[in-house]
Scaffold this active site. Structure first.
Site, PDB file in Angstrom:
ATOM      1  CG  ASP A  40     -10.115   3.698   4.572  1.00 18.48           C
ATOM      2  OD1 ASP A  40      -9.839   2.893   3.676  1.00 18.48           O
ATOM      3  OD2 ASP A  40      -9.664   4.863   4.600  1.00 18.48           O
ATOM      4  CG  ASP A  65      -2.275   0.620   0.985  1.00 18.50           C
ATOM      5  OD1 ASP A  65      -2.312   1.858   1.120  1.00 18.50           O
ATOM      6  OD2 ASP A  65      -3.261  -0.050   0.645  1.00 18.50           O
ATOM      7  CD1 TRP A  93      -7.474   5.595  -9.087  1.00 27.08           C
ATOM      8  CD2 TRP A  93      -5.957   4.914 -10.570  1.00 27.08           C
ATOM      9  NE1 TRP A  93      -7.260   6.632  -9.957  1.00 27.08           N
ATOM     10  CE2 TRP A  93      -6.326   6.241 -10.887  1.00 27.08           C
ATOM     11  CE3 TRP A  93      -5.006   4.279 -11.381  1.00 27.08           C
ATOM     12  CZ2 TRP A  93      -5.792   6.929 -11.967  1.00 27.08           C
ATOM     13  CZ3 TRP A  93      -4.484   4.966 -12.459  1.00 27.08           C
ATOM     14  CH2 TRP A  93      -4.869   6.282 -12.748  1.00 27.08           C
ATOM     15  CG  ASP A  94      -6.516   5.499  -1.908  1.00 29.03           C
ATOM     16  OD1 ASP A  94      -7.702   5.886  -1.906  1.00 29.03           O
ATOM     17  OD2 ASP A  94      -5.888   5.200  -0.879  1.00 29.03           O
ATOM     18  CG  ASN A 125      -6.894   8.694   0.086  1.00 25.50           C
ATOM     19  OD1 ASN A 125      -7.872   8.056   0.441  1.00 25.50           O
ATOM     20  ND2 ASN A 125      -5.748   8.133  -0.211  1.00 25.50           N
TER      21      ASN A 125
HETATM   22  C1  DGJ Z   1      -6.989   5.349   2.024  1.00 30.16           C
HETATM   23  C2  DGJ Z   1      -7.348   3.921   1.723  1.00 30.16           C
HETATM   24  O1  DGJ Z   1      -8.707   3.723   1.820  1.00 30.16           O
HETATM   25  C3  DGJ Z   1      -6.556   3.011   2.644  1.00 30.16           C
HETATM   26  O2  DGJ Z   1      -6.925   1.670   2.443  1.00 30.16           O
HETATM   27  C4  DGJ Z   1      -5.094   3.208   2.381  1.00 30.16           C
HETATM   28  O3  DGJ Z   1      -4.779   2.802   1.086  1.00 30.16           O
HETATM   29  C5  DGJ Z   1      -4.725   4.680   2.576  1.00 30.16           C
HETATM   30  N1  DGJ Z   1      -5.582   5.543   1.802  1.00 30.16           N
HETATM   31  C6  DGJ Z   1      -3.292   4.933   2.190  1.00 30.16           C
HETATM   32  O4  DGJ Z   1      -2.966   6.240   2.251  1.00 30.16           O
END
Ligand code: DGJ
Length: 777
Positions: A542, A362, A473-474, A476
């Site tokens: 999460d 990750d 592929w995140d 955030n």
């Molecule tokens: C948010 C994701 O949902 C998590 O599973 C993890 O990948 C973090 N980002 C990493 O920064």
């Protein structure tokens, strides 16, 4: 099948019919959507019977005093001609007016699906009907697409607006679908929440006025998923009429349900008009995303089954379509940013020994990324963590017999990064304003071709060089201050961003179809059909607490199949809720999805490792059913129970997850219901479940069928023999008895213990396996 008789169009799927007709003034009157009708059904019987004019209305044309758009059931509707309900469009016409009036011009029936140039859409349809409407005053055309997916009982709709005139057409709102239904005392059900509490199911009665389900965060959002349902008042999981709707789109979405004074329920879905403003120059067109709808008379489960098969058959593509997904181990909750190659290899070796198939690295492997404050955008491998580079590391993982997956967050940039220092203009900001930050990061401007190029090149090069099998592929942070120097009209930003994202995804993964893509956005902040066209699975949340997952996965299950839900077993107490739960319940919940583990295996006891190895072996044995079987939310008569079931395609094997929330004193007998099995005699067993003696503390002295001396040696005994199997159950029953529900053994009630007592306590659960023994002849 699409049939056209006179002025009426009829669309049939296996179990549903959808009918509309052209009125005498050229509008499309909606006639029917529901259970399949007989072939001889005539449009005249289904048409509205308008016999007297209504007061306080506007006549469309004075030649017909009964023709008032406001009271018609319509497939599309405009502003300015007497329909005061929400219009699917708000157009500033070339003459500067807001009045439009689209009427029938022509139609065409095509075989299969028709792809959308700028957006992903469902594929492999049976037929598509295109009805072209034309504005009465301007050379502006509107194509309405109705696409039929017969086997899955789904019809999709979308619109294309084309400016064939010589003036500018400005679009402030254009929906993909507008549909007027007769009220059935409807309830509206939506999936709402936020970070770590995605997709909680909410329902309310449809009342007079408008209810909106939308997102403005730049993504489809966990606040309100784009999918929603309308159910007749007394529909249950298994009975009654339920409509399901969704949108193949990952950006700002908007849906409304509007009940008019005449009890007509208008349903719309499409791009959110919030901050949307699109200019169509002469000769150009605008394509909406595709809206998805289904109707079932078999309650919520029936509606879900249609949506699930539609997604598995017509949304998910590539090599991974209908393929079993690997059991993975993700290092995030084990390490966060604190790892090096040795720690990773140790974890991977342990994972391999337990039966894991894919090791996922990750966040934190690139740039100067030792926290979430820096490094995003710099996809060079950190030499301190990986002295030999990524390729060498991947080879070591593969030498262990594991596949390898890697995390990226390609749409984002930290101001503290090499990329930002060399290209600050790549970030979405407004000159003169202090940027609004989220998780210390800014959004990359995917409207800019050079940014898209940077991502495609950088991510693609590493995927090829290192031989990567899976990508997470995140994404955030939500968007803010949406604007780009690429165009003058900033009302185009949010939609153009999504078009840019789809371009990047299709360039990277279209060229590498073997890579399994799992999309993620702080968990399920972008769980939608648009992303599912590229990524066969999505990290649902999460939140890995199984009790929270029961809510999240139950909510998602209404509109998305288990094969799309990433679900992991993590440590207890849980990182998000501090709740303590049994390892068996963590597994029983996660296995109704794409199973993964996300914890530091070296902190587990030998017994727990054996437990996990057995879980994985069990999952592999039943994986096809758990990921692709028919999923049911089984009715429970008790509020502290949740029951899920997955049934094999041939209906001879069922897996039932039986979950208890909070325990109650002297709990009455529980029932095990197993639905829809093929007729015959079944053997039903529970998967043996370990009870870890340590969790009983001092109660061990009284509770368990073990001889423990009261001389203090009890905990020594626990070390030697840390777990027992709880209440092994085995029954033989007919499918009919199981459909009604068979009694389960009594739960522990403080009055004694023997091996036939179920020791659940809070959050205990069982997994039952029912297998056909003798088919009924
Ligand atoms: C948010 C994701 O949902 C998590 O599973 C993890 O990948 C973090 N980002 C990493 O920064």
């Amino acid at each position: 099948m699409i049939t056209i008789k006179g002025n009426a169009f009829r669309l049939d799927t296996g179990n549903t019919s959808y009918l509309f007709k052209i009125t005498s003034f050229g509008h499309l009157e909606h006639l029917y959507y529901g259970a399949r009708l007989a072939g001889y059904e005539a449009a005249s019987g289904l048409s509205q019977k308008r016999t007297v004019p209504m007061g306080c209305t506007i006549l469309y044309d004075s030649s017909d005093e009964l023709y008032c758009l406001d009271n018609l059931y319509l497939e599309w509707s405009d502003i300015g001609r007497g329909d005061y309900r929400q219009s699917p469009t708000e157009l500033k016409m070339p003459d500067g007016n807001f009045t439009s009036d689209f009427v029938y011009y022509s139609h065409n029936v095509l075989s299969g699906s028709v792809s959308i140039k700028s957006l992903p859409c469902a594929y492999n349809a049976d037929q598509t009907l295109v009805v072209t409407l034309k504005d009465k005053c301007h050379n502006i055309f509107l194509d309405l697409y109705f696409t039929v997916f017969e086997k899955t009982d789904v019809i999709t709709r979308r619109a294309v607006l084309t400016n064939k005139g010589d003036g500018l057409l400005s679009v402030r709102r254009i929906m993909s679908l507008s549909l007027d239904l007769p009220d059935e005392d409807f309830r509206l059900l939506t999936l709402d929440g936020g970070w770590i509490k995605e997709a909680h199911l909410h329902e309310r009665p449809v009342q007079y006025g408008i209810t909106v389900n939308s997102s403005t965060t730049g993504n489809s959002s966990s606040r309100h998923n784009p999918g929603f349902m309308l159910a007749e008042a007394d529909a249950t999981q298994d009975t009654g009429h339920v409509y399901g709707f969704n949108l193949v789109y990952s950006g700002n979405h908007y849906s409304l349900v509007e009940k008019s004074g005449r009890d007509i329920v208008r349903v719309q879905t499409g791009i959110n008009p919030h901050c949307f403003d699109w200019n169509i120059s002469p000769g150009e067109c605008f394509e909406t995303p595709e809206a998805v709808m289904t109707s079932s008379e078999r309650g919520f489960n029936g509606m879900s089954h249609n949506m699930h098969s539609f997604i598995n058959e017509h949304i998910v593509r590539s090599h991974w379509k209908n393929r079993e997904r690997p059991v993975l181990l993700n290092n995030w909750e084990a390490h966060f940013f604190d790892f090096d190659e040795n720690r990773l290899l140790e974890l991977a070796a342990d994972a391999k020994n337990l039966g894991v198939e894919l090791f996922v690295l990750d966040d934190g492997w690139f740039g100067e990324r030792s926290s979430d404050k820096s490094g995003l955008g710099d996809y060079w491998v950190n030499p301190k963590k990986f002295p030999g580079g990524m390729k060498a590391f991947v080879q070591k993982i593969k030498a262990l017999g594991l596949n390898f997956g890697l995390w990226f967050e390609p749409e984002m940039i930290n101001p503290d990064s090499d990329l930002y220092r060399s290209h600050p203009e790549y970030a979405v900001t407004i000159y003169g304003r202090t940027p609004a930050m989220g998780r210390n990061q800014l959004v990359l401007d995917l409207c800019r071709p050079e940014v898209r190029e940077y991502i495609v090149k950088n991510v693609g090069a590493l995927l090829d060089e290192a031989g990567i099998d899976y990508v997470k592929w995140d994404m955030n942070r939500n968007m803010a201050e949406g604007c780009s120097p690429v165009f003058n009209n900033q009302g185009e930003f949010y939609h153009r961003y999504i078009i840019g994202l789809y371009e990047v995804l299709s360039r990277i993964f279209g060229a590498r179809p073997h890579i399994l893509l799992e999309s993620c956005s702080s968990g399920g902040n972008r769980f939608d059909l648009g992303m599912l066209c590229f990524s066969p699975q999505v990290w649902s949340s999460d939140d890995t607490d199984p009790v929270e997952r029961l809510k999240i996965q139950t909510g998602l299950s209404y509109l998305y199949p288990p094969s799309t839900m990433g679900a992991h077993v993590s440590q207890s107490p849980n990182q998000q809720t501090l709740r303590r739960t049994p390892l068996s319940t963590r597994f029983n919940t996660a296995c109704f999805g794409c199973l993964g583990y996300e914890l530091d295996l070296k902190r587990l006891s030998q017994e727990e490792k054996e437990d996990i190895a057995e879980q994985i072996a069990f999952y592999k044995q039943y994986r096809k059913i758990l990921q692709y079987g028919t999923f049911y939310r089984i009715k429970t008569y008790k509020s502290n129970k949740v029951v899920w079931q997955s049934l094999s395609q041939d209906r001879t094997t069922a897996l039932t997850g039986f979950f208890q929330l909070l325990s109650t004193a002297a709990e009455s007998d529980d029932k095990l219901i197993i639905a829809d099995l093929k007729a015959g005699l079944y053997s039903v067993k529970n998967r043996p479940r370990r009870l870890y003696l340590k969790s009983f503390g001092e109660l061990l002295m009284h509770l368990l069928p073990k001889e423990h001396k009261s001389d203090g040696s009890v905990f020594g005994a626990v070390e030697a023999d840390p777990a027992i199997a709880d209440c092994i159950q085995e029954f033989e029953c007919s499918n009919r008895a199981l459909a009604k529900g068979i009694p389960l053994p009594t739960q522990f009630s403080g009055s004694g213990y023997n091996e036939n007592v179920r020791l659940y306590g809070d959050f205990g659960s069982d997994m039952y396996i029912a297998r056909l023994k003798n088919a009924e002849t």
